[in-house]
Design an enzyme around this catalytic site. Structure first.
Site, PDB file in Angstrom:
ATOM      1  N   GLY A 212       0.759  -0.907  -0.060  1.00 22.89           N
ATOM      2  CA  GLY A 212       0.024  -0.220   0.101  1.00 22.89           C
ATOM      3  C   GLY A 212       1.063   1.346   0.120  1.00 22.89           C
ATOM      4  CG  ASN A 213       0.322   4.615  -1.391  1.00 24.04           C
ATOM      5  OD1 ASN A 213      -0.718   5.707  -1.137  1.00 24.04           O
ATOM      6  ND2 ASN A 213      -0.483   3.772  -2.386  1.00 24.04           N
ATOM      7  CG  HIS A 214       3.215   6.706   2.886  1.00 26.53           C
ATOM      8  ND1 HIS A 214       2.832   5.839   4.902  1.00 26.53           N
ATOM      9  CD2 HIS A 214       4.342   6.865   3.310  1.00 26.53           C
ATOM     10  CE1 HIS A 214       4.079   4.843   4.892  1.00 26.53           C
ATOM     11  NE2 HIS A 214       4.738   5.959   4.508  1.00 26.53           N
TER      12      HIS A 214
END
Ligand code: CTP
Length: 408
Positions: A212-214
């Site tokens: 995923g990512n932020h």
């Protein structure tokens, strides 16, 4: 949120029997998220009590310039009341008050406030059948509408006199509906469909892990809220985020997890939208197989084979017909060059560049600092702002490029 959410509504009550319906109107406006203040003509108090209206509106009800019996009386400032209001509704509006409004007479607080009001003024007449159809009354209606006031026509039915015909005060529900329809009809993005992608995507590795990512989705959520406030019907395709979306009757939130799900949701809505905005931080790669059981560690290293996901925005650019297409570019180096390359490669009309080298920019926080670059490579750098303010700038730029005006 409804169209009346956060609005300050000043209701002016005049002396008609239909004043008994005004407590319901006050409640409906408050239920719709508005702040309500009530003023009355002195005679209106014979039909509905100020106490009822002040209890429901949770604000004092004024009917004269000052209370004579109160030795500490203060001047009720009609100019301040008129300036306070975002919307003024005069209901029920008697023939007498309407004719005074048309002639500029000013012998009570309500009329003085009306003359001072800078906001849109709606009036909902209520009177007997013959009064309603009298040419003098019609002249008054015409004159008031020429002044820019908006008439909420009376309904038909049994009147207090026993006569049957037009003259009944519109029902409180209909007054609220009428005003909301009128406001919507004047918004710059009315009848426009806006499709927005937002948030991260999660690509599963096994039942407990993902790539995923932020991204928080805040930028896309802010865009959706501004678009809806400007009158658009919004489809917000939102990846997994804990940030909540304000409930809005013109925002449909479509929750997705993976890039593939985001693509499927976008492909359903894209062909009928007028403006497409890709604010999501979509994973470019996903594991080519998802382990059905939790992957156990071993002593050695571990690697995952990743395959490309669909570039959703690129697909939108390829399928583009009349849509105005906006993309984002989050860059860490060669920012402008990369953003311009993406603008062309994805067939965009506008790209929003944010650089991770700028403090406060990007997808983690509450703020953003962007540069907007158009198809003809014109660019404008904005200061660090809240994401809501950035969203407003983006829609103002879209409006300029599409030759329309955005009024916030
Ligand atoms: N985008 C998309 N689908 C993807 C990847 C990106 O719709 N699979 C969109 C993003 O929502 C954004 C734009 O494409 O509006 C650019 O995304 P960005 O991650 O900055 O660039 P990429 O095209 O992925 O290129 P790179 O990762 O090489 O910078």
């Amino acid at each position: 949120m409804s169209l009346l959410g956060g609005k300050k509504i000043l209701i002016g009550v005049t002396a008609g029997i239909a004043a008994y319906k005004i407590p319901t109107l006050v409640r409906l406006c408050i239920k719709a998220g508005a702040e309500v203040s009530v003023i009355m003509t002195p005679k209106a108090k014979d039909f509905v009590t100020p106490l009822t209206l002040s209890t429901l509106s949770k604000r004092p009800v004024y009917s004269s310039f000052y209370e004579e019996e109160d030795e500490n009386a203060m001047w009720n400032n009609h100019v301040e009341l008129g300036l306070w209001a975002d919307i003024m509704i005069i209901a029920p509006a008697t023939a007498n008050t309407l004719s005074k409004m048309a002639s500029g007479a000013c012998d009570n607080l309500l009329l003085a406030t009306y003359l001072s009001a800078k906001c849109p003024v709606y009036f909902a007449p209520a009177m007997d059948l013959d009064m309603y159809i009298h040419p003098a009354t019609h002249e008054t209606f015409t004159k008031l509408q020429e002044f820019g006031n908006i008439m909420i026509p009376a309904g038909s039915g049994e009147l207090a006199s026993g006569l049957v015909g037009q003259g009944r005060l519109a029902e409180p529900e209909d007054i609220v509906q009428f005003i909301m329809k009128d406001i919507l009809g004047k918004l710059p993005l009315k009848n426009q469909k806006v499709l927005i992608t937002a948030g991260p995507t999660y690509e599963a590795i096994d039942p407990v892990r993902f790539i995923g990512n932020h991204s928080t989705g805040r930028m896309g959520i802010a865009l959706a809220e501004i678009a809806a406030n400007l009158g658009a019907q919004v489809a917000l395709v939102l990846g997994p985020t804990a940030v909540s979306v304000t409930v809005h009757d013109r925002i449909e939130v479509i929750r997705v997890t993976t890039a593939q799900q985001m693509f499927e949701a976008v492909s359903k809505h894209y062909h009928t939208c007028d403006i497409g905005i890709a604010a999501a931080a979509v994973a470019d790669y996903r594991p080519n197989a998802i382990a059905t059981q939790k992957i156990k560690k071993t002593d050695g290293d571990f690697s995952i084979h990743l395959e490309r996901t669909q570039d959703i925005l690129k697909w939108m650019g390829t399928e583009k017909q009349y849509q105005f297409l906006v993309g984002f570019a989050l860059e860490t180096e060669n920012e402008e060059e990369n953003a311009k390359r993406k603008l062309v490669a994805k067939n965009l009309d506008l790209i929003v560049l944010n650089s991770l080298n700028d403090a406060g920019a990007g997808f983690k926080g509450q703020t953003n600092k962007v540069t907007l670059i158009t198809k003809v490579q014109e660019q404008k750098a904005f200061e660090l702002k809240s994401k809501k303010a950035v969203a407003q700038d983006i829609f103002e730029t879209i409006a300029t490029l599409r030759n329309t005006t955005v009024v916030s």
